[in-house]
Every structure is written in C-alpha cells, then in structure tokens.
Design an enzyme around this catalytic site. Structure first.
Site, mmCIF file in Angstrom:
data_model
loop_
_atom_site.group_PDB
_atom_site.id
_atom_site.type_symbol
_atom_site.label_atom_id
_atom_site.label_comp_id
_atom_site.label_asym_id
_atom_site.label_seq_id
_atom_site.Cartn_x
_atom_site.Cartn_y
_atom_site.Cartn_z
ATOM 1 N N ASP A 27 0.707 -1.099 -0.041
ATOM 2 C CA ASP A 27 0.489 0.161 -0.196
ATOM 3 C C ASP A 27 1.088 1.063 -0.026
ATOM 4 O O ASP A 27 1.874 1.583 0.660
ATOM 5 C CB ASP A 27 -0.887 -0.177 1.054
ATOM 6 C CG ASP A 27 0.035 -0.502 2.156
ATOM 7 O OD1 ASP A 27 0.700 0.095 2.414
ATOM 8 O OD2 ASP A 27 -1.345 0.366 3.607
ATOM 9 N N TYR A 52 3.043 4.508 1.145
ATOM 10 C CA TYR A 52 3.360 5.207 2.317
ATOM 11 C C TYR A 52 2.267 6.335 3.108
ATOM 12 O O TYR A 52 2.176 6.780 2.449
ATOM 13 C CB TYR A 52 4.992 5.679 2.048
ATOM 14 C CG TYR A 52 6.190 5.221 0.834
ATOM 15 C CD1 TYR A 52 6.530 4.327 1.960
ATOM 16 C CD2 TYR A 52 6.158 5.458 -0.194
ATOM 17 C CE1 TYR A 52 7.604 3.383 0.873
ATOM 18 C CE2 TYR A 52 7.177 4.599 -1.684
ATOM 19 C CZ TYR A 52 7.684 3.570 -0.203
ATOM 20 O OH TYR A 52 8.783 2.849 -0.980
ATOM 21 N N PHE A 91 7.023 1.343 -4.475
ATOM 22 C CA PHE A 91 8.035 1.630 -4.183
ATOM 23 C C PHE A 91 8.251 2.613 -4.172
ATOM 24 O O PHE A 91 9.494 2.940 -3.866
ATOM 25 C CB PHE A 91 8.767 0.665 -4.207
ATOM 26 C CG PHE A 91 8.329 -1.010 -3.949
ATOM 27 C CD1 PHE A 91 9.136 -1.527 -2.774
ATOM 28 C CD2 PHE A 91 7.887 -1.869 -4.748
ATOM 29 C CE1 PHE A 91 9.040 -2.790 -2.301
ATOM 30 C CE2 PHE A 91 7.940 -3.630 -4.663
ATOM 31 C CZ PHE A 91 8.420 -3.313 -3.521
ATOM 32 N N HIS A 119 11.360 -9.903 0.061
ATOM 33 C CA HIS A 119 10.729 -8.659 0.287
ATOM 34 C C HIS A 119 12.432 -7.856 0.277
ATOM 35 O O HIS A 119 13.218 -8.328 0.731
ATOM 36 C CB HIS A 119 9.865 -8.179 1.058
ATOM 37 C CG HIS A 119 9.079 -7.420 1.065
ATOM 38 N ND1 HIS A 119 9.921 -5.862 1.082
ATOM 39 C CD2 HIS A 119 8.126 -6.715 0.098
ATOM 40 C CE1 HIS A 119 9.393 -4.665 0.646
ATOM 41 N NE2 HIS A 119 8.148 -5.023 0.532
#
Length: 211
Positions: free
Chosen positions: A56, A58, A69, A176
C-alpha cells in the site's frame, strides 16, 4: 477519482469501487484523489511488460506518489527502496538519482500496490477493503496482450497474484527488499538484468532501470 479510461471496463470499477470511493470521500487519505490511480494512468494494458506489486502507499504525507515502492523526488529513499537500489547497482551498475520511479512506469513497468489508499500514519489500514481485486484484474488484463515479467517480492505479492502467471511469463519470486528480509534471497537475485535478458530474447526493448 475517475477510473483511467483504458482500464475502466474492469469489473472492479462496477463493484467494489463505488463503495470504496464513498468510504474515501473527505478522509484525507494518501496519496490523495489525484494520484490514487497513478499506476494505471501511467500506461495502457497493452503497454505493460513488467509487473512489480507492492502493498500500500507510504503512510507519511508527501512521500507516496501512487506508484509501488516509489516516492516523490524530494523524499529520502525509504529503507526497502534503498535496498532495491543497492541490488540494482550490484546487478547493472547504476540506479536512478531519486526515489521517483515514474520513468520505469513510462517504459511499461506496472508499479501497482495491492491497496491503493492508506491513512496518514496507519499502514495497511485499507488492505481489507477489496482493492486486491483491482490488482488481479489489472494484471490479467495486461496478460491478455502478451507475456509479462513478474517481479514478486515477498509473500504478500506472491499470494496476491497467485495463479495468474502462466508458462509464457517470467516469474522472479524472492524475499522482500525490506531490511528484515532482504538478506534471505533478495540480495544477489539480480532480477533487473534477468528481466532485460528475457525481454531481449523476445525481441523486445529492455528496461532502462537507471532512468
């Protein structure tokens, strides 16, 4: 918050989008109504070549720009993005100058989050609202136009898009890039050169990841 025309036919925009839209009205959500569909506004389904799925936006005001990202150019690099850039430099010898990944999107990289909204300071608060249906439908629509490279970082991305990649797609699934997991298989995976080699083998232009 009008759905981008090339994607507006997706079933998500008939349901559950109206209910999500009503819940968002007047809430001060991030990245805001002008950027909520930025990932889809950046390219048409037929232009998608690579899929990178985040979670989701920031939750810090002024940071998110609607792409997974990615942050606004003036924002210091978040920790996961710092690790992505570190792997980029190890892999291809260069990385972008800022954390704004808009140049990747313009080249056909779908930088989509599984939830497209968040409240300030409350990461993941809208994760159960039904946004994930849009992620799956958008990727399936892009797949209808040709094979895709899937860059699936972490269990969340892998579970959200489970069952969608086919034998003709390239799938790179690793840990990740967050500081908690990057050393468990993200570092050293060299995904960017692998994607470009795959694109080149198909006679398609590679991505300029340093842009």
């Amino acid at each position: 918050m009008t759905p981008p025309e090339p994607w507006a036919h997706l079933a998500f925009f008939a349901d559950p989008w109206p209910a999500i839209r009503d819940r968002l009205e007047g809430t001060g959500f991030l990245p805001g109504p002008d950027r909520v569909f930025a990932a889809l506004e950046a390219l048409r389904p037929q232009d998608v070549r690579v899929v990178i799925l985040g979670q989701d936006p920031y939750p810090t005001p002024g940071h998110a720009n609607g792409l997974a990202f990615s942050v606004t150019p003036e924002t210091p690099l978040p920790r996961s993005l710092r690790n992505i850039y570190a792997e980029l430099r190890d892999d291809i010898g260069a990385a972008p100058q800022t954390g704004d990944l808009s140049p990747w999107a313009r080249q056909g990289v779908l930088l989509l989050n599984s939830a497209l909204s968040v409240m300030p300071g409350k990461a993941g608060v809208h994760a159960a609202w039904g946004w994930h249906h849009l992620a799956r439908q958008a990727v399936a629509e892009a797949q209808a136009h040709g094979p895709l490279a899937f860059l699936l970082w972490g269990n969340h991305a892998q579970k959200t898009l489970a069952g969608l990649p086919t034998d003709r797609d390239l799938v790179i699934a690793t840990a990740h890039p967050s500081p908690l997991s990057a050393r468990r298989g993200f570092f050293g995976s060299r995904p960017f050169s692998r994607i470009n080699a795959w694109l080149t083998a198909q006679g398609r232009a590679p991505i300029d990841w340093s842009a």
